[in-house]
Design an enzyme around this catalytic site. Structure first.
Site, PDB file in Angstrom:
ATOM      1  N   ALA A  60      20.884  33.246  42.621  1.00 59.13           N
ATOM      2  CA  ALA A  60      22.002  33.713  42.310  1.00 59.13           C
ATOM      3  C   ALA A  60      22.195  33.922  40.853  1.00 59.13           C
ATOM      4  O   ALA A  60      21.647  33.336  40.142  1.00 59.13           O
ATOM      5  CB  ALA A  60      23.216  32.560  42.800  1.00 59.13           C
ATOM      6  N   GLY A  99      18.849  31.158  45.451  1.00 60.67           N
ATOM      7  CA  GLY A  99      19.319  32.166  46.568  1.00 60.67           C
ATOM      8  C   GLY A  99      18.210  33.029  46.828  1.00 60.67           C
ATOM      9  O   GLY A  99      18.115  33.669  47.812  1.00 60.67           O
TER      10      GLY A  99
HETATM   11  C1  3H9 Z   1      21.322  29.813  43.020  1.00 59.60           C
HETATM   12  O1  3H9 Z   1      20.299  30.440  43.385  1.00 59.60           O
HETATM   13  C2  3H9 Z   1      22.435  29.302  43.760  1.00 59.60           C
HETATM   14  C3  3H9 Z   1      22.172  29.636  45.115  1.00 59.60           C
HETATM   15  O2  3H9 Z   1      21.786  28.553  45.976  1.00 59.60           O
HETATM   16  C4  3H9 Z   1      23.829  29.748  45.735  1.00 59.60           C
HETATM   17  C5  3H9 Z   1      24.270  30.884  45.740  1.00 59.60           C
HETATM   18  C6  3H9 Z   1      25.728  30.946  46.770  1.00 59.60           C
HETATM   19  N1  3H9 Z   1      20.854  34.157  36.592  1.00 59.60           N
HETATM   20  O3  3H9 Z   1      13.459  33.016  32.144  1.00 59.60           O
HETATM   21  P1  3H9 Z   1      13.326  34.332  31.653  1.00 59.60           P
HETATM   22  C7  3H9 Z   1      17.904  35.718  32.818  1.00 59.60           C
HETATM   23  S1  3H9 Z   1      21.199  29.058  41.317  1.00 59.60           S
HETATM   24  C8  3H9 Z   1      21.133  35.085  35.550  1.00 59.60           C
HETATM   25  O4  3H9 Z   1      13.005  34.417  30.271  1.00 59.60           O
HETATM   26  P2  3H9 Z   1      10.623  34.434  33.022  1.00 59.60           P
HETATM   27  C9  3H9 Z   1      17.563  35.184  31.701  1.00 59.60           C
HETATM   28  O5  3H9 Z   1      18.761  34.439  31.228  1.00 59.60           O
HETATM   29  C10 3H9 Z   1      19.836  29.969  40.613  1.00 59.60           C
HETATM   30  N2  3H9 Z   1      20.275  35.510  34.583  1.00 59.60           N
HETATM   31  O6  3H9 Z   1      12.006  34.994  32.435  1.00 59.60           O
HETATM   32  C11 3H9 Z   1      16.782  36.130  30.794  1.00 59.60           C
HETATM   33  O7  3H9 Z   1      17.941  36.981  30.298  1.00 59.60           O
HETATM   34  P3  3H9 Z   1      17.878  37.590  28.619  1.00 59.60           P
HETATM   35  C12 3H9 Z   1      18.623  29.242  40.937  1.00 59.60           C
HETATM   36  C13 3H9 Z   1      19.066  34.879  34.779  1.00 59.60           C
HETATM   37  O8  3H9 Z   1      10.003  35.411  33.461  1.00 59.60           O
HETATM   38  C14 3H9 Z   1      16.164  36.872  31.589  1.00 59.60           C
HETATM   39  O9  3H9 Z   1      16.971  36.882  32.948  1.00 59.60           O
HETATM   40  N3  3H9 Z   1      17.552  29.731  40.297  1.00 59.60           N
HETATM   41  C15 3H9 Z   1      18.595  34.180  35.908  1.00 59.60           C
HETATM   42  O10 3H9 Z   1      10.042  33.710  31.806  1.00 59.60           O
HETATM   43  C16 3H9 Z   1      14.623  36.503  31.920  1.00 59.60           C
HETATM   44  O11 3H9 Z   1      14.532  35.220  32.057  1.00 59.60           O
HETATM   45  C17 3H9 Z   1      17.095  29.373  39.236  1.00 59.60           C
HETATM   46  O12 3H9 Z   1      17.325  28.319  38.808  1.00 59.60           O
HETATM   47  C18 3H9 Z   1      19.806  33.667  36.897  1.00 59.60           C
HETATM   48  N4  3H9 Z   1      19.528  33.028  37.948  1.00 59.60           N
HETATM   49  O13 3H9 Z   1      11.025  33.454  34.246  1.00 59.60           O
HETATM   50  C19 3H9 Z   1      15.907  30.181  38.574  1.00 59.60           C
HETATM   51  N5  3H9 Z   1      17.416  33.695  35.852  1.00 59.60           N
HETATM   52  O14 3H9 Z   1      16.678  38.563  28.661  1.00 59.60           O
HETATM   53  C20 3H9 Z   1      16.113  30.713  37.098  1.00 59.60           C
HETATM   54  C21 3H9 Z   1      16.842  34.307  34.651  1.00 59.60           C
HETATM   55  O15 3H9 Z   1      19.205  38.163  28.595  1.00 59.60           O
HETATM   56  N6  3H9 Z   1      15.397  31.355  36.565  1.00 59.60           N
HETATM   57  N7  3H9 Z   1      17.853  35.050  34.077  1.00 59.60           N
HETATM   58  O16 3H9 Z   1      17.414  36.423  27.760  1.00 59.60           O
HETATM   59  C22 3H9 Z   1      13.936  31.064  36.221  1.00 59.60           C
HETATM   60  O17 3H9 Z   1      13.374  30.098  36.489  1.00 59.60           O
HETATM   61  C23 3H9 Z   1      13.153  32.119  35.296  1.00 59.60           C
HETATM   62  O18 3H9 Z   1      14.012  33.053  34.562  1.00 59.60           O
HETATM   63  C24 3H9 Z   1      12.036  32.824  36.395  1.00 59.60           C
HETATM   64  C25 3H9 Z   1      11.612  34.074  35.270  1.00 59.60           C
HETATM   65  C26 3H9 Z   1      10.974  31.861  36.846  1.00 59.60           C
HETATM   66  C27 3H9 Z   1      12.871  33.472  37.347  1.00 59.60           C
END
Ligand code: 3H9
Length: 688
Positions: A60, A99
């Site tokens: 999400a 999500g």
């Molecule tokens: C969920 O899913 C709830 C659901 O169950 C329910 C729904 C109803 N949202 O980390 P990076 C941005 S809760 C918004 O440096 P990487 C981040 O801020 C979610 N933005 O890249 C950054 O922005 P900026 C559960 C996000 O390649 C840019 O993307 N999911 C999100 O090193 C690059 O990020 C998680 O907890 C997000 N969800 O790593 C996963 N994620 O360029 C969270 C990232 O402006 N994300 N951004 O600074 C991660 O673990 C890592 O970002 C990922 C990529 C491994 C995906």
């Protein structure tokens, strides 16, 4: 278009395309829902869903979590996918998290690329899966595995996901493999929502609760996830989903989720300032001076990032010690399966250990981690300046010494910068980049580039005693010693801070790091310490008694036989004695009072650090406290926590404490300003 669709024969291809990480915001949800309708209208055989670029979907869009939920909700979209008569196949080309994983789990079939990962890390953002994950995952992998994945938040690699029964196949080209799936085979797969729920298993729930209470103590989301799984699985699938959604929405609005989101985004925003006008030096050959615990850890971190290291020592004995220290880290990493034997061998090939500085003549950066003495540092810097290229960046890992004074030992001080690593340097994520008076942009840019290469979190700090982190730590310890002298025991203080969420309290932490370093530092500060400020001698008494911490078998605690900590009544008596010498009346502090004093002391010092421009923002202080000093992440860092108390309340409490000791509790002007103007500390900036 955040979701694109195309048809080839009877197959529909749906691609999530929302750079940079394919977060599932409103437009993605709407696009997926439209794709379900489109596929049904077109009477397709199957739909293959994948993510554009290197990621399937990161979950999400957490940026939307501060706004009211907007339809279509992901849970409704995924119900539509799960219930559609057109079977969907998830071609998991890259990480599928939160999500994103729930989309895959709602599909009839999942095929995963070998390098991809799938997981439900919602608890790390203080929420639980909110789009069916708590009910679909147990139906696919069984109760115990689902509890493990949802409460632990750790993603599975492709092979592990296959072994868990979560994905049907692992293939280099999951889209192609999804196209090849036999239509009859696909038609036989039962939609997830129709699968029977796993049998209730009280022991599995009890074990999960116990694990969550110990491993994620203080956090609400993991326990709530277990409740939701248990309550939901006892009901028909569609009755369980509203329970999950209500819990998700409630947690999303809560303090812990806000704190965890704050630190998640602060971590990602920690980058080189845009104002830097010069490029970093190319990083390939790095010199490290000193092969003690710190230098060896730094060298290993550099090797692990693929860099070549020349480790410089004073003599042959020093070289042998350094080699043994690095060997220990390499061996431990191999034993833990973090690196394999080939990688270990490759590390050793890229390492030169020597006492000959000319061997580092190609290095573009040197990191000095020699003994904490100005004389030693200045000598090292003179030698580095002579041996390395004229434009090489020279960094010091000093914790307390004046970087300006170190920089003055070379003719071009603009290339000197502080790079303050935290022990163990190959594990701790924080890197303070210390900007001395003459430090140039190239040196700063190189520090930030190095942090990125080492996957560390860089925080810019100005020069002062202890920079950001150790300066706050010194005040934390001073407040703890005062509480101890005036009424508590070290174990009461430690327990109060563990209850707050620290993994250990200040006394146990000191025992682990050793009391001698802080002692030497206090002796260095003797000459400049305000004579009117109360000085608590208790730590000095321990050092005089040879109680230097765990390494000597005793410090604030005793460690009989090198084992676990045991309370030491002698230490408690010492405080009573010292207190008596000072003519003080001891008070029986409650845990709340202990916490209040220690936290306010840190917040007040941090506010001064911000006011003086030593830290550029409150966010930076949050990062330092969480990633360098064990401040509970789920409280969002020191200054985020301060804002939950509010500047006005903090100032009122400090005013009370100042009645006892106006010097130690002198209120920071920055806090006064925030209290008067009613502005959050998070928005406060230096006064000059
Ligand atoms: C969920 O899913 C709830 C659901 O169950 C329910 C729904 C109803 N949202 O980390 P990076 C941005 S809760 C918004 O440096 P990487 C981040 O801020 C979610 N933005 O890249 C950054 O922005 P900026 C559960 C996000 O390649 C840019 O993307 N999911 C999100 O090193 C690059 O990020 C998680 O907890 C997000 N969800 O790593 C996963 N994620 O360029 C969270 C990232 O402006 N994300 N951004 O600074 C991660 O673990 C890592 O970002 C990922 C990529 C491994 C995906």
């Amino acid at each position: 278009m955040s979701v694109t669709t195309r048809r080839e024969d009877n197959v529909g291809y749906v691609e999530i395309n929302n750079p940079p990480v394919n977060a599932i915001g409103l437009s993605v949800r709407q696009g997926l829902l439209d794709a379900v309708t489109w596929a049904e209208k077109e009477m397709l055989d199957r739909v293959i869903v994948s993510g554009a670029g290197r990621i399937f979907a990161a979950g999400a869009d957490a940026k939307e979590f501060d706004q009211a939920p907007m339809k279509p909700h992901l849970s409704d979209v995924l119900n539509a996918i799960d219930e559609s008569f057109v079977p969907w196949i998830a071609a998991i080309n890259g990480v599928a998290l939160g999500g994103g994983a729930e989309i895959a789990i709602a599909c009839r079939m999942r095929i995963m690329a070998p390098g991809a990962q799938i997981g439900l890390p919602e608890v790390t953002l203080g929420v639980i899966p909110g789009a069916g994950g708590t009910q679909r995952l147990p139906r696919q992998v069984g109760l115990r595995k689902a509890l493990d994945m949802i409460t632990g938040g750790k993603p599975l690699a492709a092979l592990a996901a296959f072994e868990a029964g979560l994905v049907h196949d692992v293939d280099e080209n999951p889209v192609e493999a999804a196209f090849m799936v036999n239509t009859e085979e696909l038609g036989c797969i039962v939609p997830t929502w129709e699968l029977p729920a796993p049998e209730a298993d009280a022991a599995a729930f009890a074990a999960a609760r116990e694990r969550a209470e110990t491993k994620m103590a203080g956090q609400i989301a993991p326990l709530r996830a277990i409740d939701v799984i248990e309550e939901g699985l006892a009901r028909p699938f569609h009755e369980a989903l509203p329970i999950e959604r209500a819990a998700f929405l409630e947690l999303r609005e809560g303090e812990q989720a806000k704190a965890l989101r704050h630190i998640f985004f602060a971590e990602r925003a920690a980058k080189a300032p845009d104002s830097l006008t010069e490029l970093p030096r190319e990083l390939e050959q790095i010199a490290v001076v000193g092969g003690g615990t710190m230098g060896a850890g730094i060298a290993y971190a550099l090797l692990n990032a693929g860099l070549s290291v020349t480790l410089l020592e004073t003599d042959a004995d020093g070289v042998a010690r350094a080699e043994s220290n690095i060997d220990k880290i390499i061996n431990a990493s191999t034993e833990r399966g973090l690196i394999d034997a080939n990688r270990a061998q490759d590390h050793r090939k890229r390492l030169i250990l020597t006492d000959d500085y000319s061997m580092a003549s190609q290095a573009t950066l040197a990191v000095e981690a020699a003994f904490e003495s100005m004389e030693v540092k200045r000598e090292v810097f003179t030698k580095l300046a002579a041996a390395l290229p004229d434009d090489a960046i020279l960094a010091t890992n000093t914790s307390y010494l004046d970087v300006n004074e170190i920089a003055a030992s070379v003719t071009n001080p603009s290339r000197v910068v502080g790079l303050h690593f935290f022990a163990p340097a190959h594990i701790m994520k924080l890197l303070e980049i210390v900007n001395a008076d003459a430090t140039g942009d190239a040196a700063l840019a190189t520090g930030f580039a190095l942090a990125k290469r080492l996957r560390k979190i860089p925080v810019l700090a100005g020069v002062c005693d202890g920079f950001i982190g150790n300066r706050i730590l010194a005040r934390y310890r001073e407040a703890a010693d005062t509480v101890f002298m005036d009424g508590s025991t070290p174990w009461e203080v430690d327990e109060a801070m563990v209850e707050f969420g620290y993994a250990m309290g200040p006394y146990e932490a000191q025992d682990l790091s050793g009391l001698d370093i802080a002692h030497a530092n206090r002796r260095r500060q003797d000459a400049t310490r305000d004579p009117n400020r109360r000085y608590v001698r208790i730590a000095d008494r321990l050092v005089e008694l040879g109680k230097l911490g765990k390494k000597t078998g005793a410090g604030w605690y005793r460690y009989p036989g090198g084992g676990g900590k045991v309370e030491d009544p002698i230490v408690a008596d010492l405080a009573i004695e010292e207190s008596h010498f000072e003519g003080r009346t001891r008070t029986d502090y409650s845990s709340d009072e202990i916490r209040q004093r220690l936290l306010l002391a840190m917040i007040n010092e941090a506010a001064d650090i911000l006011d003086e421009g030593i830290a550029a923002s409150a966010h930076d202080i949050d990062l330092v406290s969480v990633f360098g000093y064990g401040f509970p992440r789920w409280r969002g860092g020191l200054m985020h926590h301060a804002d939950t108390i509010g500047a006005e309340a903090i100032v009122a409490q400090l005013n009370e404490l100042a009645k006892e000791d106006p010097i130690a509790w002198k209120i920071s002007p920055l806090l006064q300003r925030c209290a008067e103007l009613g502005t959050p500390i998070a928005e406060a900036r230096p006064s000059s």
